[in-house]
Design an enzyme around this catalytic site. Structure first.
Site, PDB file in Angstrom:
ATOM      1  CG  ASP A 108      -0.267  -0.360   2.745  1.00 21.01           C
ATOM      2  OD1 ASP A 108       0.943  -0.398   2.602  1.00 21.01           O
ATOM      3  OD2 ASP A 108      -1.202  -0.232   3.499  1.00 21.01           O
ATOM      4  CG  ASP A 111       6.617   5.316   6.401  1.00 13.89           C
ATOM      5  OD1 ASP A 111       6.616   6.862   6.113  1.00 13.89           O
ATOM      6  OD2 ASP A 111       6.261   5.255   7.522  1.00 13.89           O
ATOM      7  CE  LYS A 139       3.029   8.332   5.205  1.00 11.76           C
ATOM      8  NZ  LYS A 139       3.163   8.284   6.670  1.00 11.76           N
ATOM      9  CB  VAL A 161      -2.505   8.678   4.750  1.00  9.52           C
ATOM     10  CG1 VAL A 161      -2.254  10.130   4.203  1.00  9.52           C
ATOM     11  CG2 VAL A 161      -1.577   7.530   4.205  1.00  9.52           C
ATOM     12  CG  ASP A 167      -4.497  -0.358   9.649  1.00  6.65           C
ATOM     13  OD1 ASP A 167      -3.531  -0.229   9.144  1.00  6.65           O
ATOM     14  OD2 ASP A 167      -4.601  -0.968  10.730  1.00  6.65           O
ATOM     15  NE  ARG A 173      -6.853  -2.936   7.509  1.00  6.30           N
ATOM     16  CZ  ARG A 173      -5.426  -3.192   7.430  1.00  6.30           C
ATOM     17  NH1 ARG A 173      -4.957  -2.372   6.587  1.00  6.30           N
ATOM     18  NH2 ARG A 173      -4.728  -3.576   8.529  1.00  6.30           N
TER      19      ARG A 173
HETATM   20  P1  5GP Z   1       7.793   0.986   6.012  1.00  5.92           P
HETATM   21  O1  5GP Z   1       8.575  -0.040   6.351  1.00  5.92           O
HETATM   22  O2  5GP Z   1       8.172   1.559   4.593  1.00  5.92           O
HETATM   23  O3  5GP Z   1       7.974   2.155   7.092  1.00  5.92           O
HETATM   24  O4  5GP Z   1       6.377   0.967   6.261  1.00  5.92           O
HETATM   25  C1  5GP Z   1       5.407   0.273   5.243  1.00  5.92           C
HETATM   26  C2  5GP Z   1       4.270   0.059   5.953  1.00  5.92           C
HETATM   27  O5  5GP Z   1       4.114   0.952   7.217  1.00  5.92           O
HETATM   28  C3  5GP Z   1       3.039   0.014   5.108  1.00  5.92           C
HETATM   29  O6  5GP Z   1       2.943  -1.475   4.503  1.00  5.92           O
HETATM   30  C4  5GP Z   1       2.002   0.579   5.998  1.00  5.92           C
HETATM   31  O7  5GP Z   1       1.268  -0.710   6.473  1.00  5.92           O
HETATM   32  C5  5GP Z   1       2.477   1.198   7.176  1.00  5.92           C
HETATM   33  N1  5GP Z   1       2.405   2.581   6.894  1.00  5.92           N
HETATM   34  C6  5GP Z   1       3.501   3.448   6.733  1.00  5.92           C
HETATM   35  N2  5GP Z   1       3.047   4.658   6.590  1.00  5.92           N
HETATM   36  C7  5GP Z   1       1.781   4.760   6.809  1.00  5.92           C
HETATM   37  C8  5GP Z   1       0.655   5.527   6.907  1.00  5.92           C
HETATM   38  O8  5GP Z   1       0.521   6.907   6.848  1.00  5.92           O
HETATM   39  N3  5GP Z   1      -0.664   4.960   7.086  1.00  5.92           N
HETATM   40  C9  5GP Z   1      -0.894   3.641   7.364  1.00  5.92           C
HETATM   41  N4  5GP Z   1      -2.252   3.330   7.839  1.00  5.92           N
HETATM   42  N5  5GP Z   1       0.080   2.979   7.205  1.00  5.92           N
HETATM   43  C10 5GP Z   1       1.358   3.414   6.913  1.00  5.92           C
HETATM   44 MG    MG Z   2       1.025  -2.512   5.308  1.00  2.00          MG
END
Ligand code: 5GP
Ligand code: MG
Length: 192
Positions: A108, A111, A139, A161, A167, A173
């Site tokens: 989704d 980040d 992001k 978000v 979620d 969701r």
């Molecule tokens: P990363 O490992 O890149 O930091 O994060 C990826 C995961 O973090 C995504 O699969 C998602 O589940 C969650 N995540 C990151 N940013 C957001 C956000 O703004 N909103 C939500 N709901 N989940 C996020």
């Molecule tokens: Mg996720």
């Protein structure tokens, strides 16, 4: 209660809408075309990261003309937090073979990059013929691990978000758009 009323109630928890339902639909149609052109008649083995990528994957796959096999992988989530604690863990892995396959990993949101880079590492060990990644949201400003997705829906600012699969504590969701959750509904408050 009608779906419309339910969505209105969820909307009230948003500070503002970042990506509308129409914008999501339009962008996914283009992404589907782009992916279909990349793979042509070659079969794609899609691996979706659940739960977050469920809605995006369901809509995107119907816009892809190439033949597809689908499986899911479950990675440890934020649970009741809006930022991740510690490295992501694989909770439930794929069942289908990936060796010599053209794998497309879908999530989704990209980040910090930790989730996708951890899953990419796992998949590379299974020796796919190719591995590409696709995310609905990026992001970019939040990256802690260097990572670029091959297909990106929207670049968004560094705000938490929800909606369209994303979620907060497993809620929101089912919102058809993507929006910023009101700061007072978030936990921990430093995300405000
Ligand atoms: P990363 O490992 O890149 O930091 O994060 C990826 C995961 O973090 C995504 O699969 C998602 O589940 C969650 N995540 C990151 N940013 C957001 C956000 O703004 N909103 C939500 N709901 N989940 C996020
Ligand atoms: Mg996720």
């Amino acid at each position: 209660m009608t779906a419309r009323k339910a969505h209105q109630a969820l909307h009230r928890d948003l500070e503002r809408v970042l990506v509308s339902q129409q914008a999501i639909t339009r962008r996914i149609r283009l992404l589907g075309k782009e992916i279909s052109q990349t793979y042509g008649d070659r079969e794609i083995t899609v691996v979706a990261i659940i739960n977050g990528a469920i809605l995006f994957t369901a809509d995107l796959l119907r816009q892809i003309a190439s033949p597809i096999r689908l499986d899911c992988i479950r990675v440890s989530s934020y649970l009741h937090e809006t930022s991740s604690l510690g490295p992501p863990r694989i909770l439930d892995t794929m069942r289908i073979d990936l060796e010599n396959r053209d794998v497309l990993l879908i999530d989704d949101i990209l980040d910090t990059g930790k989730t996708l880079s951890a899953v990419v590492e796992v998949i590379r060990k299974l020796k796919p013929a190719s591995l590409r990644t696709c995310v609905l949201l990026d992001k970019k400003g939040r990256r802690e691990v260097e990572f670029e997705a091959d297909f990106v829906g929207f670049r968004i600012p560094d705000r938490f978000v929800v909606g369209y699969g994303l979620d907060f504590a497993e809620r929101y969701r089912n919102l058809p758009c993507i929006g910023i959750l009101k700061p007072d509904l978030q936990n921990p408050p430093e995300w405000a």
